[in-house]
Design an enzyme around this catalytic site. Sequence first.
Site, PDB file in Angstrom:
ATOM      1  N   ARG A  17       0.844  -1.198   0.000  1.00  0.00           N
ATOM      2  CA  ARG A  17       0.000   0.000   0.000  1.00  0.00           C
ATOM      3  C   ARG A  17       0.884   1.256   0.000  1.00  0.00           C
ATOM      4  O   ARG A  17       2.093   1.180   0.135  1.00  0.00           O
ATOM      5  CB  ARG A  17      -0.971  -0.003   1.184  1.00  0.00           C
ATOM      6  CG  ARG A  17      -0.313  -0.172   2.547  1.00  0.00           C
ATOM      7  CD  ARG A  17      -1.037   0.589   3.611  1.00  0.00           C
ATOM      8  NE  ARG A  17      -0.979   2.012   3.376  1.00  0.00           N
ATOM      9  CZ  ARG A  17       0.061   2.780   3.692  1.00  0.00           C
ATOM     10  NH1 ARG A  17       1.145   2.284   4.222  1.00  0.00           N
ATOM     11  NH2 ARG A  17       0.022   4.080   3.449  1.00  0.00           N
ATOM     12  N   CYS A 124      -2.134   9.592   7.989  1.00  0.00           N
ATOM     13  CA  CYS A 124      -1.914   8.330   7.300  1.00  0.00           C
ATOM     14  C   CYS A 124      -0.423   7.967   7.300  1.00  0.00           C
ATOM     15  O   CYS A 124       0.302   8.324   8.242  1.00  0.00           O
ATOM     16  CB  CYS A 124      -2.493   8.347   5.887  1.00  0.00           C
ATOM     17  SG  CYS A 124      -2.677   6.688   5.183  1.00  0.00           S
ATOM     18  N   ASP A 193      -2.491  10.561  -3.197  1.00  0.00           N
ATOM     19  CA  ASP A 193      -2.792   9.420  -4.066  1.00  0.00           C
ATOM     20  C   ASP A 193      -2.996   9.893  -5.499  1.00  0.00           C
ATOM     21  O   ASP A 193      -2.755   9.153  -6.440  1.00  0.00           O
ATOM     22  CB  ASP A 193      -4.029   8.677  -3.555  1.00  0.00           C
ATOM     23  CG  ASP A 193      -3.671   7.894  -2.303  1.00  0.00           C
ATOM     24  OD1 ASP A 193      -3.656   8.495  -1.214  1.00  0.00           O
ATOM     25  OD2 ASP A 193      -3.346   6.701  -2.432  1.00  0.00           O
ATOM     26  N   ASN A 203      -6.345  12.353  -1.265  1.00  0.00           N
ATOM     27  CA  ASN A 203      -5.496  11.642  -0.293  1.00  0.00           C
ATOM     28  C   ASN A 203      -6.387  10.959   0.736  1.00  0.00           C
ATOM     29  O   ASN A 203      -7.610  11.099   0.713  1.00  0.00           O
ATOM     30  CB  ASN A 203      -4.525  12.621   0.362  1.00  0.00           C
ATOM     31  CG  ASN A 203      -3.419  11.917   1.121  1.00  0.00           C
ATOM     32  OD1 ASN A 203      -2.776  11.002   0.600  1.00  0.00           O
ATOM     33  ND2 ASN A 203      -3.185  12.302   2.358  1.00  0.00           N
ATOM     34  N   LYS A 204      -5.762  10.218   1.643  1.00  0.00           N
ATOM     35  CA  LYS A 204      -6.480   9.407   2.621  1.00  0.00           C
ATOM     36  C   LYS A 204      -7.634  10.158   3.272  1.00  0.00           C
ATOM     37  O   LYS A 204      -7.501  11.333   3.614  1.00  0.00           O
ATOM     38  CB  LYS A 204      -5.483   8.941   3.687  1.00  0.00           C
ATOM     39  CG  LYS A 204      -6.026   8.004   4.727  1.00  0.00           C
ATOM     40  CD  LYS A 204      -6.660   6.754   4.156  1.00  0.00           C
ATOM     41  CE  LYS A 204      -5.742   5.977   3.251  1.00  0.00           C
ATOM     42  NZ  LYS A 204      -6.382   4.866   2.563  1.00  0.00           N
TER      43      LYS A 204
END
Length: 308
Positions: A17, A124, A193, A203-204
Amino acid sequence: MNHLLETAEKIRTMEIRGAGRIATSAAFALREYAETLKAESMEQFDSMIADAANILIDTRPTAVSLPNAVRLTTKYTASTVEDARQEIINNASRFIKQADEALEKIGTIGARRIHEGDLIMTHCNSHAALSVITTAFEQGKNISVIATETRPRKQGLLTIKHLNDFGIPTTLIVDSAARYFMKYVDNVIVGADAIAVNGALVNKIGTSQLALAAHEARVNFLAAAETYKFSPNTILGELIKIEERSIDEVIEPRELENLQNVIVKNPAFDITPPEYIDLIITDGGALPPGMAYTVIKEHLGWELKDLV
Ligand code: RI2
């Protein structure tokens, strides 16, 4: 094909991940697949590579680093199987090397934005954001970090371990405590991301809440993102798909058994508008979000005509 399928499964289950790791492991898998693949004709080779590319791309929908890595790796102009095979091997090796170098460059560039005594908040577990933090610390800057837990998968625990190993003073908080602590923070640094052509950051989940709290408290909000995390398809007006993961990550199914009126949602990412982002630290420099189109064009080499 076995290794490629294994890699795809590990990406899907998040054993592998982090947007950057997903991308480099896809390049590794394609390189190995190209090395061993047996094709009788160029048509067969093309279709085998296209199938392999799709298997990898279909694993997780949001991190654009994945399709970018796959596209850069599987781009070949050769007209024989052996030459095309070699092109893919070279592309993959180049991508993996550049991804490694990008993390280092981001660390060096981003560390210039970190000052002696800074308190940094992160969310994260981002290798790019951590590269900035650990580089600043290794330069001798006396910094400390607040790391959010990052529900539901608690990647914040990976972050505190990483920071602890470097000897960086770190405080772990639950996600909902972010605004409570924001007034003490000098910089928020998160990973990415995907970055859209308008400079919006994907993003997260929870990132946009941090950005909002930082904006309100006049705290700098930085994103650390390799240039291969910018999304060419957003030039076409495509939206970045937000991954919805299993609700089992949020709650034990048996706890829901008698709750007929309850549903559970588990989006893995959210979108932070460019207005809340001070800078995006990339391997091509520290850029305002408004330069996203230039990154896609100059660093990724994709323009509208290549995409339509
Ligand atoms: P690096 C992660 O996604 C997080 O959202 C993190 O901020 C982002 O990827 C970038 O990570 P996930 O795979 O590439 O945990 O900077 O869902 O490591």
